[in-house]
Write a protein that holds these residues in place. Structure first.
Motif, PDB file in Angstrom:
ATOM      1  N   TYR A 120       0.858  -1.186   0.000  1.00 11.74           N
ATOM      2  CA  TYR A 120       0.000   0.000   0.000  1.00 11.74           C
ATOM      3  C   TYR A 120       0.892   1.233   0.000  1.00 11.74           C
ATOM      4  O   TYR A 120       1.896   1.269   0.699  1.00 11.74           O
ATOM      5  CB  TYR A 120      -0.912   0.006   1.231  1.00 11.74           C
ATOM      6  CG  TYR A 120      -1.843   1.199   1.268  1.00 11.74           C
ATOM      7  CD1 TYR A 120      -3.058   1.170   0.599  1.00 11.74           C
ATOM      8  CD2 TYR A 120      -1.474   2.362   1.944  1.00 11.74           C
ATOM      9  CE1 TYR A 120      -3.899   2.272   0.610  1.00 11.74           C
ATOM     10  CE2 TYR A 120      -2.312   3.465   1.960  1.00 11.74           C
ATOM     11  CZ  TYR A 120      -3.521   3.418   1.290  1.00 11.74           C
ATOM     12  OH  TYR A 120      -4.356   4.512   1.301  1.00 11.74           O
ATOM     13  N   PRO A 121       0.574   2.248  -0.828  1.00 16.10           N
ATOM     14  CA  PRO A 121      -0.688   2.434  -1.543  1.00 16.10           C
ATOM     15  C   PRO A 121      -0.730   1.836  -2.948  1.00 16.10           C
ATOM     16  O   PRO A 121      -1.808   1.793  -3.545  1.00 16.10           O
ATOM     17  CB  PRO A 121      -0.803   3.956  -1.634  1.00 16.10           C
ATOM     18  CG  PRO A 121       0.607   4.429  -1.697  1.00 16.10           C
ATOM     19  CD  PRO A 121       1.378   3.488  -0.820  1.00 16.10           C
ATOM     20  N   GLY A 122       0.399   1.394  -3.505  1.00 15.71           N
ATOM     21  CA  GLY A 122       0.367   0.840  -4.847  1.00 15.71           C
ATOM     22  C   GLY A 122       0.974  -0.540  -4.889  1.00 15.71           C
ATOM     23  O   GLY A 122       1.829  -0.892  -4.082  1.00 15.71           O
ATOM     24  N   GLY A 123       0.511  -1.363  -5.796  1.00 16.63           N
ATOM     25  CA  GLY A 123       1.054  -2.702  -5.937  1.00 16.63           C
ATOM     26  C   GLY A 123      -0.030  -3.720  -6.215  1.00 16.63           C
ATOM     27  O   GLY A 123      -1.221  -3.438  -6.062  1.00 16.63           O
ATOM     28  N   GLN A 124       0.392  -4.908  -6.629  1.00 16.96           N
ATOM     29  CA  GLN A 124      -0.545  -5.960  -6.984  1.00 16.96           C
ATOM     30  C   GLN A 124      -0.752  -6.933  -5.818  1.00 16.96           C
ATOM     31  O   GLN A 124       0.194  -7.268  -5.102  1.00 16.96           O
ATOM     32  CB  GLN A 124      -0.030  -6.738  -8.194  1.00 16.96           C
ATOM     33  CG  GLN A 124       0.001  -5.923  -9.468  1.00 16.96           C
ATOM     34  CD  GLN A 124      -1.380  -5.432  -9.874  1.00 16.96           C
ATOM     35  OE1 GLN A 124      -2.352  -6.189  -9.851  1.00 16.96           O
ATOM     36  NE2 GLN A 124      -1.473  -4.156 -10.237  1.00 16.96           N
ATOM     37  N   PRO A 125      -1.980  -7.408  -5.608  1.00 16.05           N
ATOM     38  CA  PRO A 125      -2.228  -8.413  -4.575  1.00 16.05           C
ATOM     39  C   PRO A 125      -1.482  -9.707  -4.877  1.00 16.05           C
ATOM     40  O   PRO A 125      -1.442 -10.160  -6.029  1.00 16.05           O
ATOM     41  CB  PRO A 125      -3.745  -8.618  -4.637  1.00 16.05           C
ATOM     42  CG  PRO A 125      -4.275  -7.397  -5.315  1.00 16.05           C
ATOM     43  CD  PRO A 125      -3.215  -6.973  -6.272  1.00 16.05           C
ATOM     44  N   HIS A 126      -0.915 -10.306  -3.849  1.00 16.42           N
ATOM     45  CA  HIS A 126      -0.162 -11.553  -3.988  1.00 16.42           C
ATOM     46  C   HIS A 126      -0.869 -12.653  -3.203  1.00 16.42           C
ATOM     47  O   HIS A 126      -1.028 -12.541  -1.989  1.00 16.42           O
ATOM     48  CB  HIS A 126       1.256 -11.378  -3.468  1.00 16.42           C
ATOM     49  CG  HIS A 126       2.023 -12.669  -3.373  1.00 16.42           C
ATOM     50  ND1 HIS A 126       2.395 -13.393  -4.488  1.00 16.42           N
ATOM     51  CD2 HIS A 126       2.463 -13.372  -2.291  1.00 16.42           C
ATOM     52  CE1 HIS A 126       3.044 -14.480  -4.100  1.00 16.42           C
ATOM     53  NE2 HIS A 126       3.100 -14.488  -2.779  1.00 16.42           N
ATOM     54  N   PRO A 127      -1.324 -13.726  -3.861  1.00 19.64           N
ATOM     55  CA  PRO A 127      -2.014 -14.803  -3.140  1.00 19.64           C
ATOM     56  C   PRO A 127      -1.032 -15.651  -2.330  1.00 19.64           C
ATOM     57  O   PRO A 127       0.066 -15.959  -2.795  1.00 19.64           O
ATOM     58  CB  PRO A 127      -2.656 -15.626  -4.258  1.00 19.64           C
ATOM     59  CG  PRO A 127      -1.775 -15.393  -5.447  1.00 19.64           C
ATOM     60  CD  PRO A 127      -1.274 -13.976  -5.319  1.00 19.64           C
ATOM     61  N   LEU A 128      -1.452 -16.024  -1.131  1.00 19.51           N
ATOM     62  CA  LEU A 128      -0.648 -16.893  -0.277  1.00 19.51           C
ATOM     63  C   LEU A 128      -1.092 -18.341  -0.366  1.00 19.51           C
ATOM     64  O   LEU A 128      -0.480 -19.220   0.239  1.00 19.51           O
ATOM     65  CB  LEU A 128      -0.729 -16.425   1.183  1.00 19.51           C
ATOM     66  CG  LEU A 128      -0.270 -14.994   1.453  1.00 19.51           C
ATOM     67  CD1 LEU A 128      -0.388 -14.696   2.944  1.00 19.51           C
ATOM     68  CD2 LEU A 128       1.149 -14.775   0.964  1.00 19.51           C
ATOM     69  N   SER A 129      -2.162 -18.588  -1.107  1.00 16.48           N
ATOM     70  CA  SER A 129      -2.672 -19.954  -1.245  1.00 16.48           C
ATOM     71  C   SER A 129      -3.512 -20.037  -2.504  1.00 16.48           C
ATOM     72  O   SER A 129      -3.867 -19.026  -3.114  1.00 16.48           O
ATOM     73  CB  SER A 129      -3.504 -20.355  -0.017  1.00 16.48           C
ATOM     74  OG  SER A 129      -4.588 -19.456   0.161  1.00 16.48           O
ATOM     75  N   ASN A 130      -3.836 -21.273  -2.886  1.00 13.08           N
ATOM     76  CA  ASN A 130      -4.749 -21.533  -3.996  1.00 13.08           C
ATOM     77  C   ASN A 130      -5.616 -22.710  -3.569  1.00 13.08           C
ATOM     78  O   ASN A 130      -5.339 -23.867  -3.879  1.00 13.08           O
ATOM     79  CB  ASN A 130      -3.988 -21.847  -5.275  1.00 13.08           C
ATOM     80  CG  ASN A 130      -4.915 -22.063  -6.456  1.00 13.08           C
ATOM     81  OD1 ASN A 130      -6.110 -21.775  -6.383  1.00 13.08           O
ATOM     82  ND2 ASN A 130      -4.387 -22.606  -7.541  1.00 13.08           N
ATOM     83  N   ASN A 131      -6.665 -22.407  -2.821  1.00 16.59           N
ATOM     84  CA  ASN A 131      -7.450 -23.438  -2.149  1.00 16.59           C
ATOM     85  C   ASN A 131      -8.646 -23.923  -2.947  1.00 16.59           C
ATOM     86  O   ASN A 131      -9.399 -24.777  -2.475  1.00 16.59           O
ATOM     87  CB  ASN A 131      -7.924 -22.919  -0.786  1.00 16.59           C
ATOM     88  CG  ASN A 131      -6.775 -22.736   0.185  1.00 16.59           C
ATOM     89  OD1 ASN A 131      -5.843 -23.532   0.203  1.00 16.59           O
ATOM     90  ND2 ASN A 131      -6.834 -21.683   0.993  1.00 16.59           N
TER      91      ASN A 131
END
Length: 358
Positions: A120-131
């Protein structure tokens, strides 16, 4: 398990009408300022359905920034302006990192949920899982993140243990961010709805508060009980008695008070009470309404302390819309004036936690 069913299991409090009040806090230095902006007067939104058009901007200003969920996305209220931060469907339960530079949240799908972290405030969401899985029984839920005080891990709830035990009820877990290692922190009562909203205690290493759901053996009615656990020793103590329902805890910035929602006569009031150290207090200290203070009446959920401890934000229901409110506090833990509405007619997601950072 569908998302709606998952909420019924893990959040039985949402099945009954909320009736809210706000919990209060301790005094620290320098009060938070809440200045109503021009146009703050006037009726709130009357419809309970989210508007398809962009809502009017907030009517007040705050110090810091509050993250919340609306229409399946994370929004951030900073100063006197709210802006949409994510465009990921199903985003909810935001949590700020200790330095306010990262935001964790969960993404809730039909049969699963995953944790995300984004700068924050800029950037891409990063997933911690793929459930998510095409096979329903292989789907997992990981939700309701909360940063550890050192910023190196997240506490959250998950049904991950069922892959070994077969127990569906969600329990408290931790993910260590540098390595991705997962560790179960607390176990849940079986077939009751489990644990929800685990929250690390500031300035108290290894202490975690959460709601543990159970059923009264006589009436079979569900109830929520706040539990304080030292995850290093697995020592637990009940902060609230089993003859009342308390849930959605939130720590004061110094970790000496907890704000929470308590259900009484089909109303959910926001309360604050002091909490002793888990290592020195009795295993089951007596807790009653006399040990806490009720601050705001009405429909409310998810209290969250201001970074300076002089106010609590919450989600309240008024005129058919869930919106953000703030209750200022005086040094005696009493409300300082009436609650201030930060939004009006915004239909904020009341099942999602909110988060406040500097």
């Amino acid at each position: 398990m569908s998302a709606s069913a998952r909420h019924r299991l893990s959040w039985p409090v949402l099945a009954a009408p909320l009736g809210l009040s706000l919990a209060i806090a301790f005094a620290a230095c320098g009060p938070t300022v809440f200045a109503p902006l021009p146009g703050a007067a006037g009726p709130l939104g009357a419809s309970s359905r989210p508007s398809s058009s962009a809502p009017a901007q907030p009517h007040a200003s705050i110090a810091g920034k509050i993250a919340f969920s609306r229409a399946g996305n994370i929004w951030v209220f900073a100063g006197s302006v709210a802006q949409q931060l994510t465009s990921i469907p199903g985003a909810a339960d935001p949590a700020w990192s200790p330095d306010g530079r990262e935001l964790a949240f969960d993404k809730q799908d039909k049969n699963s949920a995953d944790l995300y972290v984004m700068p924050y405030p800029g950037g891409q969401p990063h997933p911690l899982s793929n459930n998510a899985s095409r096979i329903v029984k292989n789907n997992l839920w990981e939700m309701q993140p909360d940063w550890s005080p050192d910023g190196l891990s997240l506490a959250y709830v998950s049904d991950r243990a069922r892959t070994k035990t077969g127990v569906l009820d969600p329990a408290a877990w931790r993910i260590t961010l540098p390595t991705g290692a997962r560790t179960q922190l607390a176990t849940a009562n079986q077939y009751t709805g489990g644990i929800d909203f685990p929250r690390w205690r500031p300035s108290h290493s290894g202490e975690l508060v959460y709601t543990s759901w159970a059923y009264d053996p006589q009436t079979l009615n569900p109830y929520g009980q706040l539990i304080l656990e030292d995850v290093r020793t697995s020592r637990k103590q009940a902060l609230t008695p089993p003859d009342q329902t308390s849930f959605q805890p939130s720590w004061s910035p110094d970790g000496t008070y907890v704000a929470f929602v308590k259900r009484e006569q089909r109303q959910d009031g926001l309360w604050v009470m002091p909490v002793a150290d888990a290592t020195t207090s009795a295993s089951s200290p007596p807790v009653s309404s006399e040990s806490g203070k009720l601050v705001v009446h009405g429909m409310a959920a998810h209290p969250m302390w201001a970074p300076d401890g002089h106010a609590i934000a919450y989600i309240g229901l008024k005129d058919g819309s869930f919106d953000l409110f703030v209750q200022s506090l005086d040094p005696q833990l009493e409300p300082a004036g009436a609650p201030i509405a930060l939004t009006r007619g915004w239909h904020v997601e009341a099942a999602s936690a909110i988060a406040w950072s500097q």
